[in-house]
Motif scaffolding. Sequence first.
Motif, short mmCIF file in Angstrom:
data_model
loop_
_atom_site.label_atom_id
_atom_site.label_comp_id
_atom_site.label_asym_id
_atom_site.label_seq_id
_atom_site.Cartn_x
_atom_site.Cartn_y
_atom_site.Cartn_z
N SER A 1 -23.35 -19.39 8.55
CA SER A 1 -23.90 -19.95 7.31
C SER A 1 -23.74 -21.47 7.20
CB SER A 1 -23.22 -19.28 6.12
OG SER A 1 -23.78 -19.69 4.92
N ARG B 1 -37.34 -14.82 0.77
CA ARG B 1 -35.92 -14.57 1.05
C ARG B 1 -35.01 -15.78 0.79
NH1 ARG B 1 -31.43 -15.04 3.66
NH2 ARG B 1 -32.17 -17.17 3.89
N PRO C 1 -32.71 -18.97 -0.17
CA PRO C 1 -31.86 -19.19 -1.34
C PRO C 1 -32.39 -20.34 -2.19
CG PRO C 1 -30.87 -20.18 0.59
CD PRO C 1 -32.12 -19.49 1.07
N THR D 1 -28.70 -17.55 -5.71
CA THR D 1 -27.71 -18.61 -5.46
C THR D 1 -28.41 -19.97 -5.59
OG1 THR D 1 -26.58 -19.73 -3.63
CG2 THR D 1 -28.21 -18.14 -3.01
N ARG E 1 -27.78 -22.55 -3.84
CA ARG E 1 -27.90 -23.21 -2.53
C ARG E 1 -29.39 -23.29 -2.17
NH1 ARG E 1 -24.92 -21.80 3.27
NH2 ARG E 1 -26.44 -22.87 4.56
N TYR F 1 -14.77 -23.19 0.53
CA TYR F 1 -14.13 -22.14 1.33
C TYR F 1 -12.74 -22.51 1.85
CZ TYR F 1 -18.40 -19.50 0.92
OH TYR F 1 -19.45 -18.78 0.40
N ARG G 1 -11.76 -12.63 0.45
CA ARG G 1 -12.47 -12.16 -0.74
C ARG G 1 -12.62 -10.65 -0.70
NH1 ARG G 1 -17.79 -15.36 0.22
NH2 ARG G 1 -17.01 -15.15 2.33
N HIS H 1 -15.98 -8.79 0.73
CA HIS H 1 -16.69 -9.54 1.79
C HIS H 1 -16.05 -9.20 3.14
CE1 HIS H 1 -19.42 -12.49 3.40
NE2 HIS H 1 -19.84 -12.82 2.19
N GLY I 1 -18.45 -20.19 4.34
CA GLY I 1 -19.65 -19.52 3.84
C GLY I 1 -19.87 -18.12 4.38
N SER J 1 -22.65 -13.89 6.81
CA SER J 1 -23.37 -14.30 5.62
C SER J 1 -24.75 -13.64 5.56
CB SER J 1 -23.54 -15.82 5.64
OG SER J 1 -24.42 -16.22 4.62
N GLY J 2 -25.21 -13.43 4.34
CA GLY J 2 -26.58 -12.96 4.14
C GLY J 2 -27.59 -13.94 4.72
N ARG J 3 -27.15 -15.17 4.96
CA ARG J 3 -28.04 -16.18 5.54
C ARG J 3 -28.58 -15.75 6.90
NH1 ARG J 3 -30.68 -20.17 5.00
NH2 ARG J 3 -30.94 -21.89 6.43
N ARG K 1 -21.52 -20.86 -4.51
CA ARG K 1 -22.89 -20.62 -5.01
C ARG K 1 -23.36 -19.26 -4.52
NH1 ARG K 1 -25.27 -25.97 -2.44
NH2 ARG K 1 -24.06 -25.15 -0.70
N HIS K 2 -23.27 -18.30 -5.39
CA HIS K 2 -23.54 -16.92 -4.96
C HIS K 2 -24.67 -16.25 -5.73
CE1 HIS K 2 -20.18 -16.97 -2.22
NE2 HIS K 2 -19.53 -17.66 -3.15
N ASP K 3 -25.26 -15.26 -5.08
CA ASP K 3 -26.32 -14.47 -5.72
C ASP K 3 -25.67 -13.52 -6.73
OD1 ASP K 3 -28.80 -15.11 -4.12
OD2 ASP K 3 -27.48 -14.48 -2.48
N ARG L 1 -33.64 -10.90 -3.10
CA ARG L 1 -33.83 -11.64 -1.84
C ARG L 1 -33.82 -10.75 -0.60
NH1 ARG L 1 -31.21 -15.83 0.21
NH2 ARG L 1 -29.15 -15.54 -0.70
#
Length: 359
Positions: free
Chosen positions: A17, A47, A49, A56, A58, A94, A102, A105, A122, A127-129, A331-333, A339
Motif C-alpha cells: 500500500s 474501485r 480510493p 477513505t 486517500r 502507522y 489492529r 486486520h 498501510g 491492503s485492499g489497495r 484514512r479508512h473506508d 469499492r
Amino acid sequence: MGATFGNRFRLTIFGESHGEAIGGVIDGLIPGHEIDFEDIAFQMKRRAPGMTSLSTPRKEKDEVKILSGALDGKTTGSPLAFMILNEDKKSKDYESIRFTPRPGHADYSAWVKYKGFNDYRGGGHFSGRITAPIVFAGTIAQQILKKSEIEVFTSITKIGNVESQKFKGSIKEIEKLKEIKASRLPSLEEGKSHLMEEEIKGARAAGDSVGGIVECIIYGIEAGIGEPFFDSLESHISRIMFSIPAVKGIEFGEGFNLAGMRGHDSNDELIVTSQKISHSTNNNGGILGGITNGMPIIFRVAIKPTPSISKTQSTVDLKKMKEVSINIEGRHDPCIVPRVLPVIESAAAIAILDMMMLK
Ligand SMILES: Cc1cc2nc3c(=O)[nH]c(=O)nc-3n(C[C@H](O)[C@H](O)[C@H](O)COP(=O)(O)O)c2cc1C
Ligand SMILES: C=C(O[C@@H]1CC(C(=O)O)=C[C@@H](OP(=O)(O)O)[C@H]1O)C(=O)O
C-alpha cells in the motif's frame, strides 16, 4: 507466497500500500485483443480510493502504466506487465501502531509469518489497495468475455441491517443491472440505496464500520465449463474470491438456504425453450457437479466490516507482551462494499475466462 492465480489466464500481482507502486503481470493473453482504455479507466475509478464521500479520503489516480505485452493498443500475446503508482501515502499513521496489531486486520498474522519483516505501512501487501491490479486484469478479461456475449454484474443485497432484493433471473433485472453499474450502491430494489448510504454514514458517525453482501451474476455463459474435481467452477471462483481482502463467505444460488429445503423444491427441473435445454429454476446458481449448466451463475459474497475503526479497542503490545488499548488513526473506508464491487466482477471474469481457456 501465492501471488499467482490461474492455469491459462495467469495473473501475478505485486506491491504494498505504501511502497513505490503496485502492479502485476498477465500471462496467457490472446494476441490482437484491442484494449478498451476508456473502459479500464471507468472500472479503475469505480474501485479507486477518495472518489466519493463514502470512501477513505486517500486519493489515488490509479492510472495504469503498461510496461510490456501491448503495442498500438493491442495485446501482443507476450506477458503484459503493468504498474500503478502509490502517490497519496501517509505512512506516519502507522508508526505508532507498528507493534500493536489492529484487531481484524492482518497485522498480527503477517508479523508472525514474516518474522516482523513485512511492510507494516498501510497494511502492506494485505491492503485492499492490492485489488487494483485485479481490476485492471479483470477488466481485460471482461472485455474478452464480452466477445462471447458473457457479462458480469454485481448488486448489493445487504449493508448492515438493510437488505435488498436478490436476482430472480429475469431479462428486466439484467437491464437494470446494466443501468446501475456506475452506482456506488447498486440495488435491484428501489429505495434501498439511500437506506444503505444512511447505514454506512451511521456507522462512521459512531466511529465504527459496517459490512455487507454482494451478489454477482455471470450472464450468457454456456453449459460445460469447469474442471472437476479440484478445479470445479465453484472451487475456482471461491479460490479467487477468498483472495480478496475482507471476503469471509460465499454461497452459490440458494446456498445456505438449500439446507432447509426439500429436494422437490430445490431441484432445478429441465425444460426445453426455443429448441434449447434450460431449467425452470436456478437454485443451484448455474453450476452442477462443478460444471456450468447454461443458467446464469449466481453467487453472493459476505464482506466483513472494515477492521480499522476509530473506536478504542484492545490489543497486545508485541514488544512488551502486555495488553494495551489502541486508537487507530488514518484514512479508512467506513464500508468496503461500494469499492469492492468492480473487484468481485473482475475476479469472477478472471476465474471464468481461465476455465473457458482450459476447455
Ligand atoms: C477495496 C478494499 C478496501 C479496504 N479498505 C480498508 C480500509 O480502509 N481499512 C481497513 O482496515 N481495511 C480495509 N480493507 C480490508 C482489509 O484489507 C482486510 O480486512 C485485511 O487485509 C485482513 O484480511 P481479511 O479480512 O481478508 O482477513 C479493504 C479491503 C478492500 C478489498
Ligand atoms: C488505498 C486503498 O485503500 C486502502 C485500503 C486499506 C486497507 O487496510 O486495506 C487502508 C487504507 O489505506 P492506507 O494504506 O493508506 O491506510 C485504504 O485507503 C486502495 O484501495 O487503493
